[in-house]
Design an enzyme around this catalytic site. Structure first.
Site, mmCIF file in Angstrom:
data_model
loop_
_atom_site.group_PDB
_atom_site.id
_atom_site.type_symbol
_atom_site.label_atom_id
_atom_site.label_comp_id
_atom_site.label_asym_id
_atom_site.label_seq_id
_atom_site.Cartn_x
_atom_site.Cartn_y
_atom_site.Cartn_z
ATOM 1 C CD GLU A 166 -3.045 -1.006 0.184
ATOM 2 O OE1 GLU A 166 -3.048 -0.022 -0.575
ATOM 3 O OE2 GLU A 166 -3.882 -1.925 0.103
ATOM 4 N NE ARG A 210 -3.548 2.897 -0.844
ATOM 5 C CZ ARG A 210 -4.836 2.851 -0.541
ATOM 6 N NH1 ARG A 210 -5.475 3.930 -0.194
ATOM 7 N NH2 ARG A 210 -5.505 1.704 -0.572
ATOM 8 C CG ASP A 250 -6.198 -7.324 -7.405
ATOM 9 O OD1 ASP A 250 -5.184 -7.662 -6.771
ATOM 10 O OD2 ASP A 250 -6.970 -6.430 -7.005
ATOM 11 C CD GLU A 256 -10.630 -1.513 -8.643
ATOM 12 O OE1 GLU A 256 -11.779 -1.120 -8.324
ATOM 13 O OE2 GLU A 256 -9.669 -1.443 -7.861
ATOM 14 C CB THR A 269 -1.948 -1.340 -9.207
ATOM 15 O OG1 THR A 269 -3.244 -1.928 -9.121
ATOM 16 C CG2 THR A 269 -1.343 -1.226 -7.822
HETATM 17 C C1 DMJ Z 1 -6.252 0.581 -4.935
HETATM 18 O O1 DMJ Z 1 -5.456 0.769 -3.836
HETATM 19 C C2 DMJ Z 1 -5.494 -0.080 -6.033
HETATM 20 O O2 DMJ Z 1 -6.151 0.106 -7.232
HETATM 21 C C3 DMJ Z 1 -5.290 -1.545 -5.788
HETATM 22 O O3 DMJ Z 1 -4.679 -2.158 -6.864
HETATM 23 C C4 DMJ Z 1 -6.602 -2.217 -5.537
HETATM 24 N N1 DMJ Z 1 -7.347 -1.576 -4.524
HETATM 25 C C5 DMJ Z 1 -7.493 -0.141 -4.558
HETATM 26 C C6 DMJ Z 1 -8.643 0.359 -5.378
HETATM 27 O O4 DMJ Z 1 -9.727 -0.433 -5.420
#
Ligand code: DMJ
Length: 689
Positions: A319, A323, A452, A587, A676
């Site tokens: 995370e 981020r 994912d 998403e 992501t």
């Molecule tokens: C985000 O932190 C990122 O997109 C991660 O890959 C999946 N979860 C959240 C958004 O849903």
């Protein structure tokens, strides 16, 4: 003595009774009085005071009791009327022409409602020749599910004191004004309370076609509905609407959560996760892209002067990488401001202890102040998606700093996973052990939570590195085949294609909203020369993700959907009560962005626009911010959860903006790869060393 006659006897008896009762009464009065006289002066004053108090209370509360009784009797009549509504005898609000079409909530209903809505670039749905209502004003902060019921006059005040509505009010109502009215007319004790009030005396819920056709707010008074004079209306500016949504979210964050990780918009407070101002860092590049200079400057100043990673705090490696490292690096690229790179290096170095494990598979948690790392308390496993979705960021950090240590540790993870036994035609289990380096909990395969972004980062690393790393491509292509072979199905009723899960060889027709990253990733692969059938699959899955929104009463997707495999008519999508929440996730809008860029089909923009409108309708908190909700199937009470995740600003609004932007060179997908968390990083011009 003579015996009394019968008459005398009766007379005597009566007089005796009378005198006894009289005497008794007299006696009682005398004894009361005696008792009263026996009381002390203090006791007598106290009793008199209580009696006086009772009298005053009675006088004060009488009007409100009588009002309550009146409301109760009114409500009985209203319930009759509402019953008509629910039974389908829906009253048509004045000013709205009924449009034939299935009701929202019915399978496919809203989708049908979308058909025929003409949209030009950056323009909203047309509602008539030359009449395109401004949509920014049409940003209700709360659901207003039931009609302002004219048959039941507002008893709160004489008509002269009630708000006058007119046509221009309703058609061109600025956002601020709408908010003022909402806050001014119905003071918000709490959101839930406000919704109860909305229940009692507000506007009807928009039908699917109203929502889709962007019909302006409806005047509540039939007389007001008459178009008295031509009204000047501005075209819908979708980009400006996204900016406005961002500003609204930022306003709440700034006021109630500044410097903290997340805004809790309903309680007007904040939530702390790592204590690193996550929302500010996640939102930096979004502000830059949206051109919100003022907001960007205040955020930049905070990062420069307040943000310190020298803290005794445990952070999650994945995370904080996607981020914080991702957010700082992309902002550095966009702005050229070295301060962001310095900060990225600082946190990057502090995260490195995570990789000091017997297997080189990183621990999930790192203490960035103490430079120590550890797995979660209950296991020595790490989540597969987490250890394989920090690569884009660490590799870029090495390239920028010319310090290979970052890329070495993450490349090693990919090498290990590449050759690890236990995959199922390219599909990976959800956990990996940090001691043994082996997969654990084998037998469960999903494209959703915990797996994912493994698939996403296989492709994106390959693109980032200039398509020069064949192992990444091989693993990605094999995984897509594995998905097709084991996880892909179509629903019985409408033949929707979805990606389910495999649980020890049993197929589970369950799909997380998280899986909706996949259409975008598949399309990106096809755009980069991968097989054309990846694109076909992307288009089919995009339709399914869209249906996960439009088939819900709020127009917002649940966290998890179950699909109907039965070959008979019925709903395609079922949602279990515990899966009905929506966390403002990105998403689907992320995939819409990719699909629009590659196909230029305006329907993808319209789908994104509908989602933004639903966010505004059901998740927007008047005092600032947006909140996750508990029930996407209940437009009357979606159940605010009081949390605005940082990814709403970092991802959701950014992808919406890019989706609506006509500038296809703005973060061109041939020059940038998005991590992501939607932070764009450059595609390398020269291959990795
Ligand atoms: C985000 O932190 C990122 O997109 C991660 O890959 C999946 N979860 C959240 C958004 O849903």
């Amino acid at each position: 003595m003579y015996p009394p006659s019968r008459k005398d006897f009766i007379a005597l008896t009566l007089s005796d009774q009378h005198s006894r009762s009289y005497n008794n009464g007299k006696h009682r009065r005398q004894s009361c009085w005696r008792k009263w006289k026996q009381l002390s002066r203090l006791q007598r004053s106290l009793i008199l005071f209580l009696l006086a108090l009772l009298l005053i209370c009675g006088l004060l509360f009488y009007p409100s009791f009588s009002e309550q009784w009146r409301v109760v009797s009114d409500r009985a009549v209203r319930e009759d009327w509402d019953g008509d509504w629910e039974r389908g005898l829906k009253p048509v609000p004045p000013g709205v022409n009924p449009v034939a079409g299935p009701a929202i909530g019915q399978a496919g209903g809203a989708a049908v409602g979308l058909a025929g809505v003409a949209v030009g670039p950056e323009l909203g749905p047309a509602v008539g020749p030359g009449l395109i209502p401004e949509v920014i004003p049409k940003v209700p902060s709360l659901p207003k599910p039931l009609a302002k019921k004219r048959p039941f006059p507002n008893k709160r005040g004489p008509p002269s004191l009630q708000k006058e509505w007119n046509v221009s009010d309703s058609l061109v109502k600025p956002v601020e004004k709408a908010e003022e009215e909402e806050q001014g007319e119905k003071p918000l004790v709490s959101w839930r309370r406000a919704m109860i009030e909305a229940d009692q005396a507000t506007e009807p819920p928009p039908s699917a076609h109203e929502k889709d056709a962007a019909v302006p707010a409806v005047p509540v008074n039939p007389e007001d509905a008459a178009p008295l004079a031509p009204v000047s209306v501005k075209p819908v500016d979708r980009l400006e609407t996204v900016r406005e949504a961002f500003r609204h979210a930022w306003k709440g964050y700034k006021e109630f959560a500044w410097g903290h990780d997340e805004l809790k918009p309903v309680s007007k407070s904040y939530g702390e996760w790592f204590g690193l101002g996550l929302t500010i860092i996640d939102a930096l590049d979004t502000m830059w892209i949206l051109g919100l200079k003022e907001e960007f400057e205040e955020a930049r100043k905070w990062v420069e002067t307040e943000l310190s990673f020298s803290k005794n705090v445990d952070v999650n490696l994945f995370e904080s990488t996607i981020r914080i490292v991702g957010g700082l690096l992309s902002t550095y690229h966009l702005t050229g401001d070295e301060m962001f790179l310095e900060k990225a290096k600082d946190i990057g170095l502090r995260l490195m202890p995570a990789f000091k494990t017997p297997s080189k598979i990183p621990f999930s948690d790192v203490n960035i102040g103490k430079h120590t790392a550890h797995p979660p308390r209950w296991t020595s496993d790490s989540t597969l998606a987490e250890v394989t979705s920090v690569q884009l960021e660490f590799r870029e950090l090495s390239r920028l700093t010319q310090d290979p240590q970052y890329q070495e540790v993450v490349n090693e993870v990919m090498r290990l996973v590449h050759k690890l036994p236990g995959k199922h035609d390219g599909l990976v289990p959800m956990f990996i052990n940090t001691n043994s380096g082996q997969f654990t909990h084998k037998g469960v395969f999903t494209l959703g939570a915990r797996a994912d972004s493994y698939y996403e980062y296989l492709l994106k690393q390959w693109i980032q590195g200039g398509k020069t790393e064949p192992d990444l491509l091989e693993d990605y292509l094999e995984a897509v085949e594995g998905v097709k072979k084991h996880l892909l199905r179509t629903t019985g009723p409408s033949r929707l294609t979805f990606v389910g899960e495999l649980n020890h060889n049993r197929f589970n027709p369950k799909m997380d909203h998280l899986v909706c990253f996949l259409p975008g990733t598949l399309a990106l692969g096809a755009h980069n020369g991968l097989p054309e059938d990846h694109m076909e699959l992307a288009l089919q899955l995009m339709e399914t993700c869209h249906q996960m929104y439009v088939q819900m009463e709020t127009g917002l997707s649940p966290e998890i959907a179950h699909f109907n495999l039965q070959p008979y008519e019925g709903r395609d999508i079922d949602v279990k009560p515990s899966d009905r929440h929506n966390l403002l996730r990105p998403e689907t809008v992320e995939s819409l962005f990719y699909l629009y860029r590659f196909t230029k089909e305006t329907k993808y923009r319209d789908w994104g626009w509908d989602i933004l409108e639903s966010f505004n309708r059901y998740t927007r908190v008047p005092s600032g911010g947006y909140t996750s909700i508990s029930n996407v199937r209940d437009p009357v009470n979606p159940g605010p959860r009081d949390k605005m995740e940082s990814f709403f600003l970092g991802e959701t609004l950014k992808y919406l903006y890019l989706l609506f932007s006509d500038d296809l060179e703005l973060l061109s997908l041939d020059k940038y790869v998005f991590n992501t968390e939607a932070h764009p990083l450059p595609i390398w011009q020269s291959p990795p060393v």
